[in-house]
Design a protein around this motif. Structure first.
Motif, mmCIF file in Angstrom:
data_model
loop_
_atom_site.group_PDB
_atom_site.id
_atom_site.type_symbol
_atom_site.label_atom_id
_atom_site.label_comp_id
_atom_site.label_asym_id
_atom_site.label_seq_id
_atom_site.Cartn_x
_atom_site.Cartn_y
_atom_site.Cartn_z
ATOM 1 N N ASP A 97 0.676 -1.022 -0.052
ATOM 2 C CA ASP A 97 -0.178 0.036 0.099
ATOM 3 C C ASP A 97 0.877 1.327 0.120
ATOM 4 O O ASP A 97 0.270 2.232 0.052
ATOM 5 C CB ASP A 97 -1.112 0.112 1.160
ATOM 6 C CG ASP A 97 -2.020 -1.152 1.005
ATOM 7 O OD1 ASP A 97 -2.400 -1.405 0.124
ATOM 8 O OD2 ASP A 97 -2.340 -1.533 2.218
ATOM 9 N N ILE A 98 2.149 1.088 0.089
ATOM 10 C CA ILE A 98 3.090 2.422 0.029
ATOM 11 C C ILE A 98 3.187 2.524 -1.472
ATOM 12 O O ILE A 98 3.335 2.053 -2.216
ATOM 13 C CB ILE A 98 4.416 2.081 0.391
ATOM 14 C CG1 ILE A 98 4.536 1.546 1.976
ATOM 15 C CG2 ILE A 98 5.162 3.187 0.543
ATOM 16 C CD1 ILE A 98 3.655 2.516 3.093
ATOM 17 N N PRO A 99 2.939 4.039 -1.985
ATOM 18 C CA PRO A 99 2.982 4.158 -3.269
ATOM 19 C C PRO A 99 4.230 3.887 -3.770
ATOM 20 O O PRO A 99 5.183 4.323 -3.195
ATOM 21 C CB PRO A 99 2.754 5.917 -3.264
ATOM 22 C CG PRO A 99 1.875 6.049 -1.953
ATOM 23 C CD PRO A 99 2.399 4.966 -1.021
ATOM 24 N N ALA A 102 6.582 6.940 -4.015
ATOM 25 C CA ALA A 102 7.456 7.380 -2.659
ATOM 26 C C ALA A 102 8.358 6.351 -2.194
ATOM 27 O O ALA A 102 9.341 6.668 -1.742
ATOM 28 C CB ALA A 102 6.371 7.495 -1.807
ATOM 29 N N LEU A 103 8.196 4.634 -2.432
ATOM 30 C CA LEU A 103 9.123 3.962 -1.804
ATOM 31 C C LEU A 103 10.527 4.064 -2.703
ATOM 32 O O LEU A 103 11.506 3.836 -2.243
ATOM 33 C CB LEU A 103 8.481 2.541 -2.095
ATOM 34 C CG LEU A 103 9.390 1.406 -1.565
ATOM 35 C CD1 LEU A 103 9.579 1.577 0.005
ATOM 36 C CD2 LEU A 103 8.406 0.069 -1.699
ATOM 37 N N ALA A 108 15.946 5.110 -2.976
ATOM 38 C CA ALA A 108 17.097 5.809 -3.805
ATOM 39 C C ALA A 108 18.133 6.718 -2.826
ATOM 40 O O ALA A 108 19.042 7.013 -3.347
ATOM 41 C CB ALA A 108 16.767 6.528 -5.094
ATOM 42 N N ALA A 109 17.526 7.203 -1.649
ATOM 43 C CA ALA A 109 18.399 8.063 -0.875
ATOM 44 C C ALA A 109 19.421 7.110 -0.245
ATOM 45 O O ALA A 109 20.219 7.756 0.632
ATOM 46 C CB ALA A 109 17.490 8.626 0.198
ATOM 47 N N PHE A 113 17.604 7.115 3.627
ATOM 48 C CA PHE A 113 16.218 6.539 3.573
ATOM 49 C C PHE A 113 15.502 6.911 4.535
ATOM 50 O O PHE A 113 15.864 6.401 5.867
ATOM 51 C CB PHE A 113 16.179 4.858 3.501
ATOM 52 C CG PHE A 113 14.868 4.111 3.555
ATOM 53 C CD1 PHE A 113 14.050 3.878 2.340
ATOM 54 C CD2 PHE A 113 14.258 4.020 4.928
ATOM 55 C CE1 PHE A 113 13.070 3.204 2.488
ATOM 56 C CE2 PHE A 113 13.241 3.130 5.049
ATOM 57 C CZ PHE A 113 12.487 2.869 3.745
ATOM 58 N N THR A 114 14.290 7.564 4.612
ATOM 59 C CA THR A 114 13.605 7.892 5.909
ATOM 60 C C THR A 114 12.196 7.955 5.581
ATOM 61 O O THR A 114 11.620 8.811 4.896
ATOM 62 C CB THR A 114 14.051 9.461 6.333
ATOM 63 O OG1 THR A 114 15.442 9.549 6.303
ATOM 64 C CG2 THR A 114 13.461 9.855 7.870
#
Length: 201
Positions: A97-99, A102-103, A108-109, A113-114
């Protein structure tokens, strides 16, 4: 200075793990298969010459340590710095359910990743390493079993291995197996990955 040796083990699988639901610093019950696996693993862990169990204070880690300790019978220390990454607004949601955008942006960070309202992988790494260094001072010359979480194990080991923590990197180890870290003079290093446990004593 005597070194301390840590054996890192992920907690047993939970019902939320099996349902691919994000736990973060929330909890769910251990799955029956997870409990059984922990019970089967305990006698082999006894062959590592352990002196203590150090565990996250979250319920799933404590429950796993409790099952293992039916066979190991070791003193147990809790440390909240070994908790799983705080997933903020994503906690309790299903991964599906996480878009996707957005994931992908979060992953990619890399170390940054936060999840929204949560903490970064870099922050997890920092607090977990501090916990291990402090535990090494209290357990010099000993071997300690550390029951913690996938995010913690990856953050500590990926940092020591110089990884960028990006989604296109191949896995460095099997998070379901035992990983060894050595601490000497306040400095952590990788001892061995994917340890083959000794035969049951």
């Amino acid at each position: 200075m005597p070194q301390a040796v840590f054996y890192l083990l992920r907690h047993a699988a939970t019902l939320w793990n099996l349902g691919k639901r994000i736990q973060g610093q929330w909890d769910s019950e251990l799955a029956p298969a997870g409990k059984a696996r922990a019970g089967e693993l305990a006698p082999s862990l006894a062959g590592l010459g352990l002196a203590r169990i150090l565990t996250s204070d979250l319920g799933r880690a404590k429950a796993t340590a409790g099952i293992l300790n039916l066979a190991l019978r070791l003193p147990v220390t809790l440390d909240r710095r070994l908790r799983e990454q705080h997933f903020g607004e994503w906690t309790g949601r299903y991964w599906r359910d996480i878009p996707a955008d957005a994931l992908a942006a979060a992953e990619a960070a890399g170390w940054n990743f936060t999840p929204p309202g949560g903490e970064s992988r870099a922050e997890v790494r920092q607090r977990a390493e501090h916990a291990l260094v402090d535990a090494a001072r209290a357990n010099a010359g000993r071997s300690v079993l550390v029951v913690t979480h996938q995010g913690v194990i990856k953050a500590v080991l990926y940092h020591l291995l110089g990884r960028a923590f990006l989604p296109d990197e191949p896995p460095a180890f099997d998070v379901g197996r035992v990983q060894q870290i050595v601490c000497r003079g306040g400095s952590l290093s990788v001892g061995a990955l994917d340890i083959v446990l000794p035969d049951r004593p």
